[in-house]
Design a protein around this motif. Structure first.
Motif, PDB file in Angstrom:
ATOM      1  N   ALA A  69      56.821  -2.720 -23.447  1.00 33.80           N
ATOM      2  CA  ALA A  69      55.496  -2.311 -22.959  1.00 33.80           C
ATOM      3  C   ALA A  69      55.165  -0.856 -23.266  1.00 33.80           C
ATOM      4  O   ALA A  69      54.061  -0.558 -23.733  1.00 33.80           O
ATOM      5  CB  ALA A  69      55.367  -2.597 -21.469  1.00 33.80           C
ATOM      6  N   PRO A  70      56.086   0.089 -23.035  1.00 34.28           N
ATOM      7  CA  PRO A  70      55.755   1.475 -23.385  1.00 34.28           C
ATOM      8  C   PRO A  70      55.739   1.725 -24.888  1.00 34.28           C
ATOM      9  O   PRO A  70      55.058   2.634 -25.361  1.00 34.28           O
ATOM     10  CB  PRO A  70      56.868   2.280 -22.706  1.00 34.28           C
ATOM     11  CG  PRO A  70      57.997   1.342 -22.533  1.00 34.28           C
ATOM     12  CD  PRO A  70      57.365  -0.008 -22.313  1.00 34.28           C
ATOM     13  N   ARG A  71      56.454   0.914 -25.630  1.00 34.05           N
ATOM     14  CA  ARG A  71      56.498   1.070 -27.088  1.00 34.05           C
ATOM     15  C   ARG A  71      55.222   0.538 -27.743  1.00 34.05           C
ATOM     16  O   ARG A  71      54.737   1.108 -28.729  1.00 34.05           O
ATOM     17  CB  ARG A  71      57.724   0.330 -27.641  1.00 34.05           C
ATOM     18  CG  ARG A  71      57.935   0.501 -29.137  1.00 34.05           C
ATOM     19  CD  ARG A  71      59.242  -0.132 -29.572  1.00 34.05           C
ATOM     20  NE  ARG A  71      59.444  -0.039 -31.010  1.00 34.05           N
ATOM     21  CZ  ARG A  71      60.514  -0.516 -31.649  1.00 34.05           C
ATOM     22  NH1 ARG A  71      61.490  -1.095 -30.958  1.00 34.05           N
ATOM     23  NH2 ARG A  71      60.622  -0.395 -32.962  1.00 34.05           N
ATOM     24  N   PHE A  72      54.684  -0.555 -27.183  1.00 40.13           N
ATOM     25  CA  PHE A  72      53.445  -1.156 -27.700  1.00 40.13           C
ATOM     26  C   PHE A  72      52.462  -1.334 -26.543  1.00 40.13           C
ATOM     27  O   PHE A  72      52.278  -2.451 -26.040  1.00 40.13           O
ATOM     28  CB  PHE A  72      53.728  -2.509 -28.354  1.00 40.13           C
ATOM     29  CG  PHE A  72      54.805  -2.472 -29.403  1.00 40.13           C
ATOM     30  CD1 PHE A  72      54.579  -1.888 -30.637  1.00 40.13           C
ATOM     31  CD2 PHE A  72      56.066  -3.021 -29.154  1.00 40.13           C
ATOM     32  CE1 PHE A  72      55.573  -1.850 -31.616  1.00 40.13           C
ATOM     33  CE2 PHE A  72      57.065  -2.998 -30.116  1.00 40.13           C
ATOM     34  CZ  PHE A  72      56.814  -2.398 -31.347  1.00 40.13           C
ATOM     35  N   ALA A 214      52.563  -5.673 -18.395  1.00 37.03           N
ATOM     36  CA  ALA A 214      52.499  -5.322 -19.812  1.00 37.03           C
ATOM     37  C   ALA A 214      51.072  -5.393 -20.337  1.00 37.03           C
ATOM     38  O   ALA A 214      50.710  -4.692 -21.281  1.00 37.03           O
ATOM     39  CB  ALA A 214      53.404  -6.250 -20.627  1.00 37.03           C
ATOM     40  N   ASN A 215      50.260  -6.225 -19.698  1.00 36.25           N
ATOM     41  CA  ASN A 215      48.898  -6.423 -20.183  1.00 36.25           C
ATOM     42  C   ASN A 215      47.889  -5.425 -19.624  1.00 36.25           C
ATOM     43  O   ASN A 215      46.708  -5.480 -19.973  1.00 36.25           O
ATOM     44  CB  ASN A 215      48.457  -7.856 -19.887  1.00 36.25           C
ATOM     45  CG  ASN A 215      49.244  -8.859 -20.704  1.00 36.25           C
ATOM     46  OD1 ASN A 215      49.234  -8.821 -21.914  1.00 36.25           O
ATOM     47  ND2 ASN A 215      49.976  -9.749 -20.037  1.00 36.25           N
ATOM     48  N   VAL A 216      48.349  -4.517 -18.756  1.00 39.06           N
ATOM     49  CA  VAL A 216      47.490  -3.402 -18.341  1.00 39.06           C
ATOM     50  C   VAL A 216      48.026  -2.077 -18.888  1.00 39.06           C
ATOM     51  O   VAL A 216      47.555  -1.009 -18.524  1.00 39.06           O
ATOM     52  CB  VAL A 216      47.340  -3.325 -16.799  1.00 39.06           C
ATOM     53  CG1 VAL A 216      46.690  -4.579 -16.264  1.00 39.06           C
ATOM     54  CG2 VAL A 216      48.682  -3.073 -16.121  1.00 39.06           C
ATOM     55  N   ALA A 217      49.028  -2.163 -19.779  1.00 38.11           N
ATOM     56  CA  ALA A 217      49.623  -0.948 -20.346  1.00 38.11           C
ATOM     57  C   ALA A 217      48.596  -0.110 -21.098  1.00 38.11           C
ATOM     58  O   ALA A 217      48.666   1.129 -21.115  1.00 38.11           O
ATOM     59  CB  ALA A 217      50.779  -1.317 -21.283  1.00 38.11           C
ATOM     60  N   GLU A 218      47.625  -0.775 -21.709  1.00 36.62           N
ATOM     61  CA  GLU A 218      46.592  -0.071 -22.461  1.00 36.62           C
ATOM     62  C   GLU A 218      45.709   0.778 -21.544  1.00 36.62           C
ATOM     63  O   GLU A 218      45.068   1.729 -21.982  1.00 36.62           O
ATOM     64  CB  GLU A 218      45.727  -1.083 -23.222  1.00 36.62           C
ATOM     65  CG  GLU A 218      44.785  -0.463 -24.235  1.00 36.62           C
ATOM     66  CD  GLU A 218      44.130  -1.501 -25.137  1.00 36.62           C
ATOM     67  OE1 GLU A 218      43.073  -1.197 -25.713  1.00 36.62           O
ATOM     68  OE2 GLU A 218      44.688  -2.610 -25.269  1.00 36.62           O
ATOM     69  N   GLU A 219      45.711   0.427 -20.238  1.00 42.22           N
ATOM     70  CA  GLU A 219      44.887   1.156 -19.272  1.00 42.22           C
ATOM     71  C   GLU A 219      45.703   2.129 -18.423  1.00 42.22           C
ATOM     72  O   GLU A 219      45.193   2.720 -17.475  1.00 42.22           O
ATOM     73  CB  GLU A 219      44.141   0.150 -18.393  1.00 42.22           C
ATOM     74  CG  GLU A 219      43.121  -0.665 -19.181  1.00 42.22           C
ATOM     75  CD  GLU A 219      42.722  -1.963 -18.493  1.00 42.22           C
ATOM     76  OE1 GLU A 219      41.630  -2.006 -17.921  1.00 42.22           O
ATOM     77  OE2 GLU A 219      43.506  -2.937 -18.552  1.00 42.22           O
ATOM     78  N   ALA A 220      46.995   2.285 -18.747  1.00 44.51           N
ATOM     79  CA  ALA A 220      47.857   3.225 -18.042  1.00 44.51           C
ATOM     80  C   ALA A 220      47.665   4.639 -18.581  1.00 44.51           C
ATOM     81  O   ALA A 220      47.481   4.834 -19.779  1.00 44.51           O
ATOM     82  CB  ALA A 220      49.322   2.815 -18.187  1.00 44.51           C
ATOM     83  N   LYS A 221      47.714   5.626 -17.691  1.00 46.42           N
ATOM     84  CA  LYS A 221      47.575   7.021 -18.115  1.00 46.42           C
ATOM     85  C   LYS A 221      48.750   7.446 -18.989  1.00 46.42           C
ATOM     86  O   LYS A 221      48.590   8.127 -19.990  1.00 46.42           O
ATOM     87  CB  LYS A 221      47.502   7.937 -16.887  1.00 46.42           C
ATOM     88  CG  LYS A 221      46.282   7.746 -16.013  1.00 46.42           C
ATOM     89  CD  LYS A 221      46.371   8.639 -14.783  1.00 46.42           C
ATOM     90  CE  LYS A 221      45.191   8.407 -13.836  1.00 46.42           C
ATOM     91  NZ  LYS A 221      45.331   9.214 -12.592  1.00 46.42           N
ATOM     92  N   ASN A 222      49.949   7.041 -18.570  1.00 44.03           N
ATOM     93  CA  ASN A 222      51.170   7.408 -19.296  1.00 44.03           C
ATOM     94  C   ASN A 222      52.103   6.197 -19.350  1.00 44.03           C
ATOM     95  O   ASN A 222      53.044   6.092 -18.565  1.00 44.03           O
ATOM     96  CB  ASN A 222      51.858   8.587 -18.600  1.00 44.03           C
ATOM     97  CG  ASN A 222      53.048   9.118 -19.387  1.00 44.03           C
ATOM     98  OD1 ASN A 222      53.464   8.540 -20.391  1.00 44.03           O
ATOM     99  ND2 ASN A 222      53.603  10.227 -18.935  1.00 44.03           N
ATOM    100  N   PRO A 223      51.847   5.268 -20.283  1.00 38.66           N
ATOM    101  CA  PRO A 223      52.617   4.016 -20.313  1.00 38.66           C
ATOM    102  C   PRO A 223      54.116   4.217 -20.541  1.00 38.66           C
ATOM    103  O   PRO A 223      54.918   3.446 -20.030  1.00 38.66           O
ATOM    104  CB  PRO A 223      51.972   3.239 -21.467  1.00 38.66           C
ATOM    105  CG  PRO A 223      51.255   4.259 -22.286  1.00 38.66           C
ATOM    106  CD  PRO A 223      50.804   5.302 -21.328  1.00 38.66           C
ATOM    107  N   LYS A 224      54.505   5.231 -21.290  1.00 37.29           N
ATOM    108  CA  LYS A 224      55.939   5.440 -21.555  1.00 37.29           C
ATOM    109  C   LYS A 224      56.699   5.761 -20.277  1.00 37.29           C
ATOM    110  O   LYS A 224      57.863   5.400 -20.120  1.00 37.29           O
ATOM    111  CB  LYS A 224      56.118   6.571 -22.579  1.00 37.29           C
ATOM    112  CG  LYS A 224      55.635   6.205 -23.976  1.00 37.29           C
ATOM    113  CD  LYS A 224      55.993   7.282 -24.986  1.00 37.29           C
ATOM    114  CE  LYS A 224      55.461   6.934 -26.364  1.00 37.29           C
ATOM    115  NZ  LYS A 224      56.044   5.685 -26.895  1.00 37.29           N
ATOM    116  N   LYS A 225      56.044   6.430 -19.350  1.00 35.11           N
ATOM    117  CA  LYS A 225      56.672   6.766 -18.077  1.00 35.11           C
ATOM    118  C   LYS A 225      56.483   5.646 -17.049  1.00 35.11           C
ATOM    119  O   LYS A 225      57.419   5.263 -16.350  1.00 35.11           O
ATOM    120  CB  LYS A 225      56.066   8.066 -17.532  1.00 35.11           C
ATOM    121  CG  LYS A 225      56.531   8.417 -16.127  1.00 35.11           C
ATOM    122  CD  LYS A 225      55.756   9.609 -15.582  1.00 35.11           C
ATOM    123  CE  LYS A 225      56.101   9.867 -14.117  1.00 35.11           C
ATOM    124  NZ  LYS A 225      55.297  10.970 -13.544  1.00 35.11           N
ATOM    125  N   SER A 226      55.266   5.130 -16.967  1.00 34.93           N
ATOM    126  CA  SER A 226      54.915   4.214 -15.888  1.00 34.93           C
ATOM    127  C   SER A 226      55.478   2.805 -16.047  1.00 34.93           C
ATOM    128  O   SER A 226      55.941   2.200 -15.077  1.00 34.93           O
ATOM    129  CB  SER A 226      53.391   4.115 -15.768  1.00 34.93           C
ATOM    130  OG  SER A 226      52.830   5.357 -15.434  1.00 34.93           O
TER     131      SER A 226
END
Length: 409
Positions: A69-72, A214-226
């Motif tokens: 998820a944080p990678r893609f 994983a499907n809201v990762a695009e809307e995360a402020k910092n997906p690599k951390k969160s």
């Protein structure tokens, strides 16, 4: 043109806590408020062991998602993972439609559980309740992802409080817990390992939800951390609560009552007083709807992501200029949920979800395995947890799926 797309694209506004609570709320809604009694039909007093087994299997897959998820960080994450690993658009599309299908079925099953808890207060025709509830939830989902996840987060805290309330009111003593421990986690008269696996297959459905993150990762402020924290954290919290409440349910209720009820939490506390049953039923009502809202959001994001990759009609790749949400995709998912909720039985819904989602999980695990193999090389990868754990998770998914298919035949 690119600027226009950026303006109306999905908005990055979600923090770690919002995403974590989203995951917990998605899993808790149907998993424990509705399904614990159904698991007991198969595994009896070994229901807690079934939840533990399902949780271990789900945990390996959650680990793969926490790496991918944080990678893609894209909507329709599973589609991206399979595409990156195997470069197969057809396989990726199959996975995407499988995820959407499970979202339909999962939310429909949860809605039927909502009707069961509502019956504690008032009996209203199921179809009316289902349609009205979905209209309200669809409006909320269209309003905004931030607003929706804030509502989900608040209700999730209420859900957790409700489960702790059930444990407190049940008032289990340590002596009784110790004396019955082996019947819940080791062996029980009349139930063998196959019964535990049957229960675990259904219990696995209770963990459907962590992959939604994983499907809201695009809307995360910092997906690599969160994303890693939210995915693994939500699964661990849900697993702990599932086992605790399954133990309480098995000890507090006779198996025939536990297996028959559609409102197990209400039955547990009703022993101590009917007013307790009303209190937990109110909490259960909002908890169950929480799971439906989460599935609507997940399904709409997957459909939106698939449309963006030309794996679904392009008309679903549209975002409302004001609310920044995929309106048409959201409405389509809601209609599918209503149709299934009205016409298909809950256990059949949950079992069907497990068949499809375990197949998707196997492919996601194999995707992480393939990407790790490419990254670390033939020899180094075998001792790397980023390769080994997903590989074991994929094989266990296949074994689990194969066993269930053979058991039915």
């Amino acid at each position: 043109m690119n600027n226009d797309k950026e303006i109306v694209g999905l908005k990055k506004q979600l923090g770690t806590v919002q995403i974590l609570l989203y995951g917990v709320g998605t899993m808790l809604g149907a998993g424990i408020y509705v399904l614990v009694g159904k698991v007991a039909i198969y595994s009896g007093t070994l229901a807690p062991l079934s939840f533990l087994l399902a949780g271990v299997l789900a945990g390996m897959t959650a680990y793969s998602y926490s790496l991918l998820a944080p990678r893609f960080p894209k909507s329709g994450g599973e589609i991206v993972y399979v595409t990156e690993a195997f470069n197969s658009k057809r396989l990726a599309s199959l996975v995407g439609w499988g995820v959407i299908f499970t979202g339909f079925i999962s939310a429909a099953a949860i809605l039927k559980g909502f009707v069961g808890y509502l019956d504690v207060f008032i009996e209203i025709p199921d179809a009316f309740v289902i349609i009205f509830s979905m209209i309200v939830l669809t409006i909320l989902a269209i309003w905004g992802i931030g607003e929706s996840l804030n509502v989900i987060g608040l209700i999730t805290l209420i859900e957790v409080g409700g489960l702790l309330f059930v444990i407190f009111v049940a008032g289990l003593d340590l002596e009784k817990l110790t004396s019955q421990f082996s019947e819940m986690f080791i062996e029980a008269p009349g139930y063998d390992v196959f019964a535990v696996f049957q229960g675990a297959f259904l219990a696995f459905y209770a963990f459907v939800g962590f992959e939604d993150l994983a499907n809201v990762a695009e809307e995360a402020k910092n997906p690599k951390k969160s994303m890693p924290v939210a995915i693994m954290g939500s699964l661990i919290i849900a697993l702990f609560l599932y086992i605790a409440v399954a133990v309480v349910a098995v000890i507090s209720l006779p198996l025939d009552i536990l297996s028959a009820t559609n409102a197990p939490m209400a039955e547990i506390v009703a022993i101590k007083g009917q007013h307790y049953a009303y209190a937990i039923s109110v909490i259960s009502l909002v908890a169950v709807l929480n799971g439906v809202l989460a599935q609507v959001i997940m399904g709409s994001r997957v459909l939106y992501g698939m449309a963006g990759q030309n794996s679904a009609p392009k008309l679903f790749y549209q975002v409302h200029k004001k609310y920044r949400t995929p309106v048409l995709a959201t409405i389509t998912i809601a209609i599918g949920i209503v149709v299934l909720a009205i016409f298909v039985p809950i256990v059949q819904l949950a079992n069907t979800t497990s068949y499809v989602i375990i197949s998707v999980f196997a492919l996601v695990n194999f995707s992480q395995t393939k990407l790790a193999f490419d990254e670390f090389g033939k020899w180094k990868c075998w001792w790397n947890p980023k390769f080994l754990i997903p590989l074991v998770g994929a094989l266990l998914c296949l074994i689990f799926l194969g066993y269930k298919i053979l058991a039915v035949v």
